[in-house]
Design a protein around this motif. Structure first.
Motif, mmCIF file in Angstrom:
data_model
loop_
_atom_site.group_PDB
_atom_site.id
_atom_site.type_symbol
_atom_site.label_atom_id
_atom_site.label_comp_id
_atom_site.label_asym_id
_atom_site.label_seq_id
_atom_site.Cartn_x
_atom_site.Cartn_y
_atom_site.Cartn_z
ATOM 1 N N THR A 151 53.239 -16.839 0.318
ATOM 2 C CA THR A 151 53.827 -17.759 1.276
ATOM 3 C C THR A 151 54.838 -18.650 0.574
ATOM 4 O O THR A 151 54.739 -18.910 -0.624
ATOM 5 N N ASN A 152 55.806 -19.114 1.326
ATOM 6 C CA ASN A 152 56.796 -20.057 0.845
ATOM 7 C C ASN A 152 56.739 -21.251 1.780
ATOM 8 O O ASN A 152 57.104 -21.144 2.950
ATOM 9 N N ASN A 153 56.235 -22.370 1.279
ATOM 10 C CA ASN A 153 56.050 -23.578 2.099
ATOM 11 C C ASN A 153 55.226 -23.284 3.353
ATOM 12 O O ASN A 153 55.554 -23.736 4.449
ATOM 13 N N GLY A 154 54.170 -22.482 3.201
ATOM 14 C CA GLY A 154 53.270 -22.196 4.307
ATOM 15 C C GLY A 154 53.723 -21.082 5.238
ATOM 16 O O GLY A 154 52.995 -20.709 6.143
ATOM 17 N N TRP A 157 54.788 -17.099 5.818
ATOM 18 C CA TRP A 157 54.589 -15.802 5.198
ATOM 19 C C TRP A 157 55.913 -15.240 4.722
ATOM 20 O O TRP A 157 56.944 -15.361 5.373
ATOM 21 N N VAL A 158 55.890 -14.632 3.579
ATOM 22 C CA VAL A 158 57.071 -14.034 2.969
ATOM 23 C C VAL A 158 57.159 -12.579 3.392
ATOM 24 O O VAL A 158 56.163 -11.857 3.388
ATOM 25 N N ASN A 159 58.351 -12.137 3.765
ATOM 26 C CA ASN A 159 58.590 -10.732 4.056
ATOM 27 C C ASN A 159 58.783 -10.017 2.726
ATOM 28 O O ASN A 159 59.796 -10.226 2.052
ATOM 29 N N VAL A 198 58.875 -18.018 -5.245
ATOM 30 C CA VAL A 198 57.751 -18.137 -4.323
ATOM 31 C C VAL A 198 56.439 -18.075 -5.099
ATOM 32 O O VAL A 198 55.469 -18.731 -4.750
ATOM 33 N N ALA A 199 56.417 -17.287 -6.152
ATOM 34 C CA ALA A 199 55.228 -17.129 -6.985
ATOM 35 C C ALA A 199 55.677 -16.795 -8.393
ATOM 36 O O ALA A 199 56.815 -16.373 -8.620
ATOM 37 N N SER A 200 54.783 -16.974 -9.337
ATOM 38 C CA SER A 200 55.039 -16.570 -10.715
ATOM 39 C C SER A 200 53.695 -16.283 -11.359
ATOM 40 O O SER A 200 52.681 -16.867 -10.976
ATOM 41 N N LYS A 201 53.694 -15.342 -12.308
ATOM 42 C CA LYS A 201 52.449 -15.009 -12.985
ATOM 43 C C LYS A 201 52.730 -14.175 -14.229
ATOM 44 O O LYS A 201 53.794 -13.557 -14.341
#
Length: 129
Positions: free
Chosen positions: A6-9, A11-13, A46-49
């Motif tokens: 998710t990006n700021n709540g 859902w990300v496509n 949006v995410a990192s890991k």
């Protein structure tokens, strides 16, 4: 189990995103975000890991920008475990960052794999013909 981002709540496509693998100075998110600030959208990842990639890391050449120290590269011909970090960014940001990196020594895109949502994971490397 289907993990979503998710990006700021919202859902990300997954079709609009890619993972960008960093294995040198861009391991540091603060450093990577300097590239993000030079993209058109400036949207933070949006995410990192962390990720382990199956290629040998080495340092070569030298860069004035890094006080004439070595620059990180990947050897695709040597199977090894290199610890890296990846960032989930838009395809447009990826293309812009790839173009920025492509002005230097990095000249080949490598698809590492995909994540559980089938989002591609890419690295950009120096390629010798």
């Amino acid at each position: 189990y289907n993990k979503a981002y998710t990006n700021n709540g919202r859902w990300v496509n997954p079709n609009k995103y890619v993972w960008y693998v960093s294995y040198g100075s861009n391991l540091l998110e603060e450093r990577f975000n300097k590239y993000i600030q030079r993209t058109t959208s400036k949207q933070l990842p949006v995410a990192s890991k962390p990720i382990v990639i199956p290629y040998q890391l080495y340092f070569g050449k030298n860069s004035k920008k890094w006080n004439y120290q070595g620059v990180a590269f990947l050897d695709l011909n040597t199977n090894a475990a290199t610890y890296a970090y990846m960032y989930l960014i838009t395809k447009e940001q990826y293309e812009e960052i790839r173009d920025m990196e492509g002005r230097g020594w990095y000249n080949k895109e490598v698809r590492i794999s995909t994540d559980e949502l089938n989002i591609p994971i890419y690295a950009y490397i120096l390629y010798h013909k």
